[in-house]
Design a protein around this motif. Structure first.
Motif, PDB file in Angstrom:
ATOM      1  N   HIS A 149     103.325  41.067  13.260  1.00 27.74           N
ATOM      2  CA  HIS A 149     104.396  41.145  12.266  1.00 27.74           C
ATOM      3  C   HIS A 149     104.616  42.554  11.726  1.00 27.74           C
ATOM      4  CE1 HIS A 149     105.020  36.729  11.705  1.00 27.74           C
ATOM      5  NE2 HIS A 149     103.834  36.726  12.275  1.00 27.74           N
ATOM      6  N   VAL A 150     103.644  43.420  11.892  1.00 29.46           N
ATOM      7  CA  VAL A 150     103.798  44.804  11.413  1.00 29.46           C
ATOM      8  C   VAL A 150     103.116  45.752  12.391  1.00 29.46           C
ATOM      9  CG1 VAL A 150     101.781  44.549   9.872  1.00 29.46           C
ATOM     10  CG2 VAL A 150     103.397  46.420   9.511  1.00 29.46           C
ATOM     11  N   ASP A 151     103.847  46.779  12.802  1.00 31.18           N
ATOM     12  CA  ASP A 151     103.341  47.823  13.689  1.00 31.18           C
ATOM     13  C   ASP A 151     103.317  49.123  12.881  1.00 31.18           C
ATOM     14  OD1 ASP A 151     102.921  49.804  15.579  1.00 31.18           O
ATOM     15  OD2 ASP A 151     104.167  48.857  17.108  1.00 31.18           O
ATOM     16  N   VAL A 152     102.134  49.472  12.383  1.00 33.35           N
ATOM     17  CA  VAL A 152     102.014  50.627  11.492  1.00 33.35           C
ATOM     18  C   VAL A 152     102.396  51.912  12.216  1.00 33.35           C
ATOM     19  CG1 VAL A 152     100.439  51.957  10.040  1.00 33.35           C
ATOM     20  CG2 VAL A 152     100.254  49.465  10.103  1.00 33.35           C
ATOM     21  N   ASP A 153     101.980  52.051  13.468  1.00 27.82           N
ATOM     22  CA  ASP A 153     102.315  53.274  14.215  1.00 27.82           C
ATOM     23  C   ASP A 153     103.822  53.441  14.356  1.00 27.82           C
ATOM     24  OD1 ASP A 153      99.679  53.973  14.535  1.00 27.82           O
ATOM     25  OD2 ASP A 153      99.471  53.007  16.487  1.00 27.82           O
ATOM     26  N   ARG A 154     104.514  52.358  14.603  1.00 24.86           N
ATOM     27  CA  ARG A 154     105.979  52.427  14.726  1.00 24.86           C
ATOM     28  C   ARG A 154     106.607  52.840  13.401  1.00 24.86           C
ATOM     29  NH1 ARG A 154     108.234  47.178  17.158  1.00 24.86           N
ATOM     30  NH2 ARG A 154     108.197  48.285  19.147  1.00 24.86           N
ATOM     31  N   LEU A 155     106.093  52.334  12.318  1.00 28.30           N
ATOM     32  CA  LEU A 155     106.638  52.685  11.004  1.00 28.30           C
ATOM     33  C   LEU A 155     106.344  54.136  10.643  1.00 28.30           C
ATOM     34  CD1 LEU A 155     105.829  49.427   9.023  1.00 28.30           C
ATOM     35  CD2 LEU A 155     108.085  50.215   9.765  1.00 28.30           C
ATOM     36  N   ARG A 156     105.223  54.672  11.140  1.00 35.54           N
ATOM     37  CA  ARG A 156     104.922  56.087  10.887  1.00 35.54           C
ATOM     38  C   ARG A 156     105.969  57.004  11.509  1.00 35.54           C
ATOM     39  NH1 ARG A 156      99.164  54.960  12.347  1.00 35.54           N
ATOM     40  NH2 ARG A 156      98.009  54.723  10.385  1.00 35.54           N
ATOM     41  N   SER A 157     106.623  56.536  12.555  1.00 35.45           N
ATOM     42  CA  SER A 157     107.628  57.339  13.254  1.00 35.45           C
ATOM     43  C   SER A 157     109.044  57.054  12.765  1.00 35.45           C
ATOM     44  CB  SER A 157     107.552  57.064  14.764  1.00 35.45           C
ATOM     45  OG  SER A 157     106.262  57.355  15.268  1.00 35.45           O
ATOM     46  N   ALA A 158     109.175  56.194  11.790  1.00 36.51           N
ATOM     47  CA  ALA A 158     110.497  55.799  11.305  1.00 36.51           C
ATOM     48  C   ALA A 158     111.063  56.838  10.338  1.00 36.51           C
ATOM     49  CB  ALA A 158     110.419  54.435  10.633  1.00 36.51           C
ATOM     50  N   SER A 159     112.319  56.684  10.030  1.00 37.67           N
ATOM     51  CA  SER A 159     112.996  57.599   9.120  1.00 37.67           C
ATOM     52  C   SER A 159     112.394  57.547   7.718  1.00 37.67           C
ATOM     53  CB  SER A 159     114.483  57.229   9.041  1.00 37.67           C
ATOM     54  OG  SER A 159     115.116  57.891   7.964  1.00 37.67           O
ATOM     55  N   PRO A 160     112.294  58.689   7.049  1.00 34.99           N
ATOM     56  CA  PRO A 160     111.814  58.682   5.659  1.00 34.99           C
ATOM     57  C   PRO A 160     112.787  57.992   4.710  1.00 34.99           C
ATOM     58  CG  PRO A 160     112.529  60.875   6.300  1.00 34.99           C
ATOM     59  CD  PRO A 160     112.520  60.053   7.541  1.00 34.99           C
ATOM     60  N   ASP A 161     114.014  57.753   5.160  1.00 35.70           N
ATOM     61  CA  ASP A 161     115.000  57.060   4.325  1.00 35.70           C
ATOM     62  C   ASP A 161     114.851  55.541   4.386  1.00 35.70           C
ATOM     63  OD1 ASP A 161     116.211  59.493   3.595  1.00 35.70           O
ATOM     64  OD2 ASP A 161     117.439  59.485   5.412  1.00 35.70           O
ATOM     65  N   LEU A 174     113.820  49.372  15.410  1.00 35.36           N
ATOM     66  CA  LEU A 174     114.102  50.053  14.150  1.00 35.36           C
ATOM     67  C   LEU A 174     115.267  51.029  14.242  1.00 35.36           C
ATOM     68  CD1 LEU A 174     110.545  50.788  12.689  1.00 35.36           C
ATOM     69  CD2 LEU A 174     112.072  48.872  12.213  1.00 35.36           C
ATOM     70  N   ASP A 175     115.898  51.145  15.401  1.00 30.90           N
ATOM     71  CA  ASP A 175     117.030  52.062  15.529  1.00 30.90           C
ATOM     72  C   ASP A 175     118.124  51.690  14.533  1.00 30.90           C
ATOM     73  OD1 ASP A 175     115.757  53.398  17.509  1.00 30.90           O
ATOM     74  OD2 ASP A 175     117.216  52.958  19.096  1.00 30.90           O
ATOM     75  N   GLY A 176     118.491  52.633  13.706  1.00 33.07           N
ATOM     76  CA  GLY A 176     119.556  52.411  12.743  1.00 33.07           C
ATOM     77  C   GLY A 176     119.177  51.558  11.560  1.00 33.07           C
ATOM     78  N   ALA A 177     117.906  51.191  11.436  1.00 31.58           N
ATOM     79  CA  ALA A 177     117.487  50.296  10.348  1.00 31.58           C
ATOM     80  C   ALA A 177     117.551  51.001   8.994  1.00 31.58           C
ATOM     81  CB  ALA A 177     116.084  49.773  10.597  1.00 31.58           C
TER      82      ALA A 177
END
Length: 210
Positions: free
Chosen positions: A48-60, A33-36
């Protein structure tokens, strides 16, 4: 536009400095997800989906997915938006159309979950865990080649139905070296028969698309 294969079912698409990621699941290693700017999620299964990883992603981050997945992403800081078969939208300069509604049947005692496929910029079609045949031309198909719901003979039939200009293997993380060699062989046989470019990108390998 550049397509990069990540582990199992995840790919990154880069264009004009923007990054779109499809199905960053728990099998996908590294900083996918770097730069996504945009994430597309086909269905709710963990590969297909890692909820924990998405919780740490940018709010943008913009996340587009089916209703069932969106219901599990209420604590994700990014903007989660529901998409259904027949919808189309634009995000970070990528034009996306949605095709399909259901995951292929895994087991006779289990009902299929929601699954939506995505056509990106009228170029790349990713069906998720389904063999959806969109009613449009598909220049580049990301074709599933392994899974409890799939046989290699069905992969060949799917390639013959869609008849893409080229196809790259996805959903292949369940195979070891022997299984991957078998996938390579079957894709080459069909590539030779149709006179098109069907093959498996290795993890980390990229392809430049027109």
């Amino acid at each position: 536009m550049k397509l990069t294969k990540f582990d199992h079912a995840c790919v990154r698409v880069e264009k004009d400095g923007k990054v779109l990621v499809v199905d960053p699941g728990t099998f996908s290693q590294g900083s996918v997800l770097d730069g996504a700017d945009v994430v597309l999620i086909t269905h709710e299964h963990g590969d297909h989906v890692d909820v924990d990883r998405l919780r740490s992603a940018s709010p943008d981050l913009e996340i587009w997915t089916c209703e069932a997945v969106a219901a599990n992403l209420t604590e994700v800081p990014g903007k989660v938006q529901v998409v259904r078969h027949g919808d189309d939208f634009e995000s970070a300069g990528f034009r996306v159309k949605a095709f399909g509604e259901w995951h292929a049947r895994n087991h006779p005692d289990l009902d299929p979950v929601q699954n939506v496929g995505f056509l990106i910029d009228d170029e790349i079609f990713y069906p998720g865990d389904a063999l959806t045949v969109p009613d449009v031309e598909v220049p580049t198909l990301l074709v599933p080649t392994s899974g409890p719901w799939l046989k290699l003979g069905e992969v060949v039939e799917y390639l013959r139905q869609v008849r893409p200009g080229r196809a790259f293997s996805t959903h292949d993380g369940l195979y070891g070296d022997i299984g991957l060699a078998m996938v390579d062989g079957w894709l080459k046989m069909e590539s030779d028969q149709q006179g098109r470019d069907f093959r498996r990108l290795k993890v980390g390998e990229s392809a430049d698309l027109a």
